[in-house]
Design an enzyme around this catalytic site. Structure first.
Site, PDB file in Angstrom:
ATOM      1  N   SER A 144      -6.893  -1.413  10.665  1.00 43.40           N
ATOM      2  CA  SER A 144      -7.393  -2.401   9.726  1.00 43.40           C
ATOM      3  C   SER A 144      -9.048  -2.568  10.312  1.00 43.40           C
ATOM      4  CB  SER A 144      -6.653  -3.775  10.007  1.00 43.40           C
ATOM      5  OG  SER A 144      -7.559  -4.708   9.665  1.00 43.40           O
ATOM      6  N   LYS A 166      -3.204  -3.414  16.253  1.00 39.04           N
ATOM      7  CA  LYS A 166      -3.837  -2.459  15.641  1.00 39.04           C
ATOM      8  C   LYS A 166      -4.857  -1.662  16.480  1.00 39.04           C
ATOM      9  CE  LYS A 166      -2.064  -2.522  11.492  1.00 39.04           C
ATOM     10  NZ  LYS A 166      -1.100  -1.694  10.874  1.00 39.04           N
ATOM     11  N   LEU A 186      -6.832 -14.122   0.078  1.00 36.64           N
ATOM     12  CA  LEU A 186      -7.323 -14.784  -1.002  1.00 36.64           C
ATOM     13  C   LEU A 186      -6.961 -14.508  -2.493  1.00 36.64           C
ATOM     14  CD1 LEU A 186      -9.877 -16.671  -1.882  1.00 36.64           C
ATOM     15  CD2 LEU A 186     -11.414 -14.520  -1.962  1.00 36.64           C
ATOM     16  N   TYR A 226      -2.140  -9.694  15.630  1.00 31.09           N
ATOM     17  CA  TYR A 226      -2.015  -8.703  14.662  1.00 31.09           C
ATOM     18  C   TYR A 226      -3.067  -7.644  14.829  1.00 31.09           C
ATOM     19  CZ  TYR A 226      -2.940  -6.233  10.273  1.00 31.09           C
ATOM     20  OH  TYR A 226      -3.321  -5.012   9.477  1.00 31.09           O
ATOM     21  N   ILE A 228       0.853  -1.390   0.062  1.00 29.63           N
ATOM     22  CA  ILE A 228      -0.215   0.093  -0.137  1.00 29.63           C
ATOM     23  C   ILE A 228       0.818   1.199   0.000  1.00 29.63           C
ATOM     24  CG2 ILE A 228      -1.869   0.991   1.225  1.00 29.63           C
ATOM     25  CD1 ILE A 228      -2.545  -1.615   2.376  1.00 29.63           C
ATOM     26  N   TYR A 240      -8.321   0.105   6.773  1.00 29.26           N
ATOM     27  CA  TYR A 240      -8.456  -0.452   5.475  1.00 29.26           C
ATOM     28  C   TYR A 240      -9.339  -1.695   5.715  1.00 29.26           C
ATOM     29  CZ  TYR A 240      -4.169   2.078   5.319  1.00 29.26           C
ATOM     30  OH  TYR A 240      -2.762   2.932   5.159  1.00 29.26           O
ATOM     31  N   PHE A 241     -10.327  -1.914   4.618  1.00 30.50           N
ATOM     32  CA  PHE A 241     -10.800  -3.410   4.512  1.00 30.50           C
ATOM     33  C   PHE A 241      -9.952  -4.085   3.619  1.00 30.50           C
ATOM     34  CE2 PHE A 241     -14.943  -3.050   6.664  1.00 30.50           C
ATOM     35  CZ  PHE A 241     -14.658  -1.789   7.476  1.00 30.50           C
ATOM     36  N   ASN A 242     -10.425  -4.587   2.442  1.00 33.23           N
ATOM     37  CA  ASN A 242      -9.571  -5.763   1.916  1.00 33.23           C
ATOM     38  C   ASN A 242      -8.751  -5.279   0.662  1.00 33.23           C
ATOM     39  OD1 ASN A 242     -11.246  -7.250   3.797  1.00 33.23           O
ATOM     40  ND2 ASN A 242     -10.326  -9.109   3.118  1.00 33.23           N
ATOM     41  N   ASP A 280      15.279   0.144  10.169  1.00 35.10           N
ATOM     42  CA  ASP A 280      14.139  -0.283  11.080  1.00 35.10           C
ATOM     43  C   ASP A 280      13.468   1.034  11.868  1.00 35.10           C
ATOM     44  OD1 ASP A 280      13.235  -3.356  12.264  1.00 35.10           O
ATOM     45  OD2 ASP A 280      12.809  -1.597  13.400  1.00 35.10           O
ATOM     46  N   ASP A 304      12.110   2.234   5.364  1.00 35.71           N
ATOM     47  CA  ASP A 304      11.506   0.875   5.128  1.00 35.71           C
ATOM     48  C   ASP A 304      12.708  -0.140   5.488  1.00 35.71           C
ATOM     49  OD1 ASP A 304      10.488  -1.781   4.309  1.00 35.71           O
ATOM     50  OD2 ASP A 304       8.919  -0.615   3.469  1.00 35.71           O
TER      51      ASP A 304
HETATM   52  P1  NAD Z   1       3.740  -4.557   3.363  1.00 36.67           P
HETATM   53  O1  NAD Z   1       3.944  -5.793   4.063  1.00 36.67           O
HETATM   54  O2  NAD Z   1       3.539  -4.691   1.966  1.00 36.67           O
HETATM   55  O3  NAD Z   1       4.229  -3.184   3.678  1.00 36.67           O
HETATM   56  C1  NAD Z   1       4.735  -2.852   4.920  1.00 36.67           C
HETATM   57  C2  NAD Z   1       6.233  -2.503   5.023  1.00 36.67           C
HETATM   58  O4  NAD Z   1       6.635  -2.083   6.016  1.00 36.67           O
HETATM   59  C3  NAD Z   1       7.082  -3.342   4.352  1.00 36.67           C
HETATM   60  O5  NAD Z   1       7.893  -2.934   3.052  1.00 36.67           O
HETATM   61  C4  NAD Z   1       7.849  -3.750   5.448  1.00 36.67           C
HETATM   62  O6  NAD Z   1       9.280  -4.185   4.990  1.00 36.67           O
HETATM   63  C5  NAD Z   1       8.060  -2.311   6.088  1.00 36.67           C
HETATM   64  N1  NAD Z   1       8.123  -2.775   7.358  1.00 36.67           N
HETATM   65  C6  NAD Z   1       7.769  -3.594   8.178  1.00 36.67           C
HETATM   66  N2  NAD Z   1       8.411  -3.555   9.674  1.00 36.67           N
HETATM   67  C7  NAD Z   1       9.200  -2.346   9.585  1.00 36.67           C
HETATM   68  C8  NAD Z   1      10.016  -1.719  10.546  1.00 36.67           C
HETATM   69  N3  NAD Z   1       9.871  -2.242  11.754  1.00 36.67           N
HETATM   70  N4  NAD Z   1      10.661  -0.768  10.168  1.00 36.67           N
HETATM   71  C9  NAD Z   1      10.666  -0.397   8.820  1.00 36.67           C
HETATM   72  N5  NAD Z   1      10.151  -1.002   8.038  1.00 36.67           N
HETATM   73  C10 NAD Z   1       9.211  -1.881   8.335  1.00 36.67           C
HETATM   74  O7  NAD Z   1       2.114  -4.372   3.839  1.00 36.67           O
HETATM   75  P2  NAD Z   1       0.966  -3.613   3.212  1.00 36.67           P
HETATM   76  O8  NAD Z   1      -0.143  -4.394   2.785  1.00 36.67           O
HETATM   77  O9  NAD Z   1       1.350  -2.577   2.232  1.00 36.67           O
HETATM   78  O10 NAD Z   1       0.293  -2.858   4.739  1.00 36.67           O
HETATM   79  C11 NAD Z   1       0.828  -1.622   5.059  1.00 36.67           C
HETATM   80  C12 NAD Z   1       0.039  -1.290   6.580  1.00 36.67           C
HETATM   81  O11 NAD Z   1      -1.215  -1.545   6.217  1.00 36.67           O
HETATM   82  C13 NAD Z   1       0.418  -2.245   7.475  1.00 36.67           C
HETATM   83  O12 NAD Z   1       0.250  -1.572   8.592  1.00 36.67           O
HETATM   84  C14 NAD Z   1      -0.767  -3.284   7.435  1.00 36.67           C
HETATM   85  O13 NAD Z   1      -0.821  -3.795   8.770  1.00 36.67           O
HETATM   86  C15 NAD Z   1      -1.843  -2.340   7.184  1.00 36.67           C
HETATM   87  N6  NAD Z   1      -2.919  -3.047   6.716  1.00 36.67           N
HETATM   88  C16 NAD Z   1      -2.902  -3.986   5.433  1.00 36.67           C
HETATM   89  C17 NAD Z   1      -3.928  -4.506   5.072  1.00 36.67           C
HETATM   90  C18 NAD Z   1      -3.717  -5.506   3.830  1.00 36.67           C
HETATM   91  O14 NAD Z   1      -4.595  -6.255   3.797  1.00 36.67           O
HETATM   92  N7  NAD Z   1      -2.696  -5.310   2.982  1.00 36.67           N
HETATM   93  C19 NAD Z   1      -5.279  -4.156   5.491  1.00 36.67           C
HETATM   94  C20 NAD Z   1      -5.359  -3.535   6.665  1.00 36.67           C
HETATM   95  C21 NAD Z   1      -4.202  -2.947   6.948  1.00 36.67           C
HETATM   96  C1  WQD Z   2     -11.024 -13.135   2.496  1.00 37.01           C
HETATM   97  C2  WQD Z   2     -11.794 -14.217   2.407  1.00 37.01           C
HETATM   98  C3  WQD Z   2     -11.421 -16.183   3.781  1.00 37.01           C
HETATM   99  C4  WQD Z   2      -7.776 -17.400   1.722  1.00 37.01           C
HETATM  100  C5  WQD Z   2      -7.277 -10.083   6.251  1.00 37.01           C
HETATM  101  C6  WQD Z   2      -6.944  -9.724   7.606  1.00 37.01           C
HETATM  102  C7  WQD Z   2      -7.153  -8.392   7.891  1.00 37.01           C
HETATM  103  C8  WQD Z   2      -6.700  -7.612   6.602  1.00 37.01           C
HETATM  104  C9  WQD Z   2      -6.853  -8.001   5.421  1.00 37.01           C
HETATM  105  C10 WQD Z   2      -4.537  -6.589   7.551  1.00 37.01           C
HETATM  106  C11 WQD Z   2     -12.250 -15.065   3.711  1.00 37.01           C
HETATM  107  C12 WQD Z   2     -11.452 -16.461   2.434  1.00 37.01           C
HETATM  108  C13 WQD Z   2      -9.004 -16.609   2.273  1.00 37.01           C
HETATM  109  C14 WQD Z   2      -7.791 -18.691   1.315  1.00 37.01           C
HETATM  110  C15 WQD Z   2     -10.388 -18.559   1.335  1.00 37.01           C
HETATM  111  N1  WQD Z   2      -5.283  -7.304   6.770  1.00 37.01           N
HETATM  112  N2  WQD Z   2     -10.128 -17.263   2.032  1.00 37.01           N
HETATM  113  N3  WQD Z   2      -9.327 -19.334   1.128  1.00 37.01           N
HETATM  114  O1  WQD Z   2      -9.321 -12.600   6.192  1.00 37.01           O
HETATM  115  O2  WQD Z   2     -10.830 -10.816   5.245  1.00 37.01           O
HETATM  116  O3  WQD Z   2      -8.649 -10.319   6.110  1.00 37.01           O
HETATM  117  O4  WQD Z   2      -6.586  -9.467   5.229  1.00 37.01           O
HETATM  118  O5  WQD Z   2      -5.061  -5.774   8.367  1.00 37.01           O
HETATM  119  O6  WQD Z   2      -6.750  -8.066   9.023  1.00 37.01           O
HETATM  120  O7  WQD Z   2      -7.388 -10.735   8.561  1.00 37.01           O
HETATM  121  O8  WQD Z   2      -8.726 -11.531   4.134  1.00 37.01           O
HETATM  122  O9  WQD Z   2      -7.957 -12.434   1.811  1.00 37.01           O
HETATM  123  O10 WQD Z   2      -7.365 -13.823   4.067  1.00 37.01           O
HETATM  124  O11 WQD Z   2      -9.718 -13.596   3.160  1.00 37.01           O
HETATM  125  O12 WQD Z   2     -11.444 -19.079   1.375  1.00 37.01           O
HETATM  126  O13 WQD Z   2      -6.874 -19.361   0.843  1.00 37.01           O
HETATM  127  O14 WQD Z   2     -11.277 -15.356   1.609  1.00 37.01           O
HETATM  128  O15 WQD Z   2     -11.920 -17.285   4.525  1.00 37.01           O
HETATM  129  O16 WQD Z   2     -13.698 -15.376   3.757  1.00 37.01           O
HETATM  130  P1  WQD Z   2      -9.435 -11.282   5.500  1.00 37.01           P
HETATM  131  P2  WQD Z   2      -8.458 -12.789   3.278  1.00 37.01           P
END
Ligand code: NAD
Ligand code: WQD
Length: 337
Positions: free
Chosen positions: A123, A151, A198, A147, A11, A175-177, A57, A30
């Site tokens: 999240s 948050k 997924l 995790y 993101i 954020y959602f998914n 870090d 990063d």
């Molecule tokens: P990502 O892992 O792709 O990006 C996170 C980045 O942070 C990585 O590049 C990693 O190297 C860096 N990082 C981790 N720990 C660090 C540290 N201690 N010091 C410096 N850098 C560090 O993840 P993303 O999907 O881009 O997610 C970004 C943020 O959004 C995260 O905080 C995550 O929890 C949150 N979030 C993600 C999702 C999702 O589904 N992707 C959903 C909700 C919230």
């Molecule tokens: C989506 C749907 C699974 C994998 C997670 C974190 C959440 C946020 C986003 C960071 C669900 C189903 C999945 C598979 C499946 N991340 N599934 N087979 O669980 O909604 O959210 O990512 O903050 O905190 O919990 O996302 O993509 O894992 O699952 O059937 O191999 O797909 O059961 O219904 P989720 P997901």
């Protein structure tokens, strides 16, 4: 100057592109624990700019102080953190250390340098299992894994920080998914090992890296029995950060805002959409429910529209198309090496 922690990640990298292309100057920090150095050149190409990157870090306080000494940082968008739910259950201490301590160190240094504008990646996981959809920002929170608890804890810490010093301006974005990738096909999600989520898993099946998707549960109270989620395009999400930044630059206070589309799609709807776009058969088996999963999760988007004037624009088809194009481009790149 805006500091982007975790700016090489999924993101964060898309947000860097949107920010720089809107005229912001950014610095990326990063530790590359879940991203690759090669992302930097892609970001420089997409923005036509040379970018400042610190490989360090976030918990290294002295090094962070040096970054703040060197640059006049007015705001921070804080993405850096670990995000794998299953791993967090196995290694809770690593998650509390990285996510909570990382945020504490960041806020301490920000405070020391008088930089008090922060956008934080929270999240939808903080809505837990007890609420009814659509999830609204003022609903009670609970978590089902370490995790999610990091948050939740960080949200609480930032609320307390604001209560103690009301010159902070903080935006908690839930954020959602997030799925999809940049239309250039240059940046996208690159999970290491077997994906937990997924869409990355489905893509691996589509390119033949994995044989078969395990669908976790077909007995949920949804139209087809599979879990329903609010999938949001990562570029829409990235744009939401510009709106959040703009908001905190103009308003005092702390706010919490959902970033989702407000629409839910089932696992099987995602699979069918992917099959149509990729023209590949996605084989799947029905398995028991995954522990900690909820049946239906989607956002109430009223506050995002009202406060941030932000609304997700891209459809599920567009999200899946961009994810598919990205994974195919990555495969082609690997084959040409
Ligand atoms: P990502 O892992 O792709 O990006 C996170 C980045 O942070 C990585 O590049 C990693 O190297 C860096 N990082 C981790 N720990 C660090 C540290 N201690 N010091 C410096 N850098 C560090 O993840 P993303 O999907 O881009 O997610 C970004 C943020 O959004 C995260 O905080 C995550 O929890 C949150 N979030 C993600 C999702 C999702 O589904 N992707 C959903 C909700 C919230
Ligand atoms: C989506 C749907 C699974 C994998 C997670 C974190 C959440 C946020 C986003 C960071 C669900 C189903 C999945 C598979 C499946 N991340 N599934 N087979 O669980 O909604 O959210 O990512 O903050 O905190 O919990 O996302 O993509 O894992 O699952 O059937 O191999 O797909 O059961 O219904 P989720 P997901």
């Amino acid at each position: 100057m805006i500091l982007i922690t975790g700016g090489m990640g999924y993101i964060g990298s898309h947000t860097v592109v949107e920010l720089v292309n809107s005229g912001y100057e950014v610095i990326i920090l990063d530790n590359l624990s879940n991203s690759k150095r090669s992302v930097l050149e892609k970001l420089e190409f997409l923005t036509g700019n040379s970018l400042t990157f610190y490989e360090q870090d976030l918990r290294d306080k002295e090094k962070l102080r040096m970054v703040f000494q060197k640059h006049e940082i007015e705001a921070v968008i804080h993405f850096a953190g670990l995000k794998a739910v299953g791993e967090s259950i196995k290694e809770p201490l690593a998650y509390y250390d990285n996510n909570v301590i990382g945020t504490l160190v960041l806020c301490e240094v920000m405070q020391e340098f008088g930089c008090k504008q922060l956008v934080f990646s929270s999240s939808a996981t903080v809505y837990g299992m007890a609420n009814e959809v659509p999830f609204r920002e003022d609903m009670p929170l609970s978590t089902t894994n370490p995790y999610g608890t990091t948050k939740w804890m960080i949200e609480r810490i930032l609320q307390d920080l604001y209560r103690a010093d009301q010159t902070w301006r903080i935006m908690l974005l839930r954020y959602f998914n997030p799925i999809g990738a940049h239309a250039s096909r240059l940046i996208g999600e690159m999970p290491q090992g077997i994906p937990n989520n997924l869409v990355p898993y489905v893509m691996q099946v589509a390119v033949g890296e994995l044989e078969c998707l395990q669908v976790y549960g077909k007995d949920y109270p949804t139209a087809d029995g599979t879990g329903v989620r609010d999938y949001v395009h990562v570029v829409d999400l990235a744009k939401g950060h510009l709106c959040a930044l703009d908001y905190i630059q103009r308003h005092e206070g702390i706010e919490t805002v959902n970033l989702g589309t407000g629409k839910g799609y089932s696992v099987l709807e995602v699979v069918k959409t992917f099959e149509a776009i990729s023209k590949k058969k996605i084989h799947y088996t029905i398995e028991p429910r995954r522990a900690g999963d909820i049946a239906i999760c989607y956002a109430d988007t009223t506050k995002a529209k009202k406060l941030l004037q932000w609304e997700a624009k891209k459809s599920l088809q567009e999200m899946c198309t961009d994810s598919w194009h990205f994974i195919k481009a990555k495969k082609d790149e690997e084959h040409s090496l």
